[in-house]
Design a protein around this motif. Structure first.
Motif, PDB file in Angstrom:
ATOM      1  N   TYR A  63       0.836  -1.196   0.000  1.00  0.00           N
ATOM      2  CA  TYR A  63       0.000   0.000   0.000  1.00  0.00           C
ATOM      3  C   TYR A  63       0.870   1.243   0.000  1.00  0.00           C
ATOM      4  O   TYR A  63       1.900   1.282   0.653  1.00  0.00           O
ATOM      5  N   GLN A  64       0.436   2.261  -0.710  1.00  0.00           N
ATOM      6  CA  GLN A  64       1.081   3.569  -0.675  1.00  0.00           C
ATOM      7  C   GLN A  64       0.006   4.611  -0.377  1.00  0.00           C
ATOM      8  O   GLN A  64      -1.019   4.652  -1.041  1.00  0.00           O
ATOM      9  N   ASN A 118      -0.915   8.789   0.261  1.00  0.00           N
ATOM     10  CA  ASN A 118      -0.459  10.162   0.056  1.00  0.00           C
ATOM     11  C   ASN A 118      -1.578  11.103   0.456  1.00  0.00           C
ATOM     12  O   ASN A 118      -2.747  10.721   0.493  1.00  0.00           O
ATOM     13  N   PRO A 175       4.590   9.056  -0.990  1.00  0.00           N
ATOM     14  CA  PRO A 175       5.558   7.964  -1.075  1.00  0.00           C
ATOM     15  C   PRO A 175       6.685   8.334  -2.035  1.00  0.00           C
ATOM     16  O   PRO A 175       6.461   8.996  -3.047  1.00  0.00           O
ATOM     17  N   SER A 232       8.637   2.443  -3.272  1.00  0.00           N
ATOM     18  CA  SER A 232       7.998   1.275  -2.680  1.00  0.00           C
ATOM     19  C   SER A 232       8.323   0.071  -3.542  1.00  0.00           C
ATOM     20  O   SER A 232       8.230   0.123  -4.760  1.00  0.00           O
ATOM     21  N   GLN A 284       9.282   0.746   2.271  1.00  0.00           N
ATOM     22  CA  GLN A 284       8.525   1.898   1.796  1.00  0.00           C
ATOM     23  C   GLN A 284       9.168   3.154   2.349  1.00  0.00           C
ATOM     24  O   GLN A 284       9.565   3.188   3.512  1.00  0.00           O
ATOM     25  N   TYR A 342       8.666   7.402   2.721  1.00  0.00           N
ATOM     26  CA  TYR A 342       7.710   8.496   2.662  1.00  0.00           C
ATOM     27  C   TYR A 342       8.409   9.815   2.958  1.00  0.00           C
ATOM     28  O   TYR A 342       9.402   9.859   3.677  1.00  0.00           O
TER      29      TYR A 342
END
Length: 132
Positions: free
Chosen positions: A41-42, A44, A63, A66, A76, A78
Motif C-alpha cells: 500500500y502507498q 499520500n 511515497p 515502494s 517503503q 515516505y
C-alpha cells in the motif's frame, strides 16, 4: 512538473498552488501486488490553505519509493513536508518546504532524514513551466 491542475500540484510542484488561488485537501491510496509478493500500500495526502491573494501554506505526505520483494520483506519510503507557496507576480510562483523523510520495513523504521526543497512555477498565457 508544469501542470495547472490543483491536485497534481499538491504532490508535484506546490509553487503553482499560489497560481490556482484555492484551498484544498486531498488523500489517496494505491495498492499493488507483483506476482507472488504480498500486497503493498502507498498513502499520500496534502492540505493547502490560500492565506491571501499571493501566499498560502500547507502540508503534504507522499511515497518516494515502494518495492515488494518475493518474501515478506517490504520497504517503503515516505516524505512529509510543511511548505509555503508565494506569487511574486502574475507569472512567477515560488515554493519552499522542509520536513522528514523516513524508510520503513516490516517491524519498524529503518532510516530517517530531513528533506528540503524549492520549486519555481512560471505561467505565461497558455504556457506553464515548473521545476523542483
Amino acid at each position: 512538473v508544469g501542470l495547472r491542475n490543483t491536485l497534481a500540484n499538491s504532490s508535484g510542484n506546490p509553487a503553482l498552488l499560489a497560481y490556482n488561488k484555492s484551498s484544498l485537501v486531498s488523500f489517496g491510496l494505491l495498492a499493488n501486488q507483483q506476482k507472488q509478493s504480498n500486497l503493498a500500500y502507498q498513502f499520500n495526502g496534502s492540505a493547502y490553505y490560500q492565506w491571501n491573494a499571493s501566499m498560502g501554506f500547507g502540508v503534504r505526505a507522499r511515497p518516494m519509493y515502494s518495492r515488494s520483494f518475493p518474501t515478506e520483506e517490504k520497504l517503503q519510503a515516505y516524505q512529509g513536508q510543511a511548505f509555503l507557496s508565494y506569487a511574486l507576480n502574475d507569472s512567477i510562483f515560488l515554493s519552499f518546504g522542509i520536513g522528514p523523510s523516513l524508510a520503513s520495513r516490516v517491524g519498524g523504521i529503518s532510516s530517517y532524514s530531513l528533506s528540503a526543497y524549492a520549486s519555481v512555477g512560471i505561467v505565461y498565457d497558455k504556457f506553464t513551466f515548473g521545476i523542483s
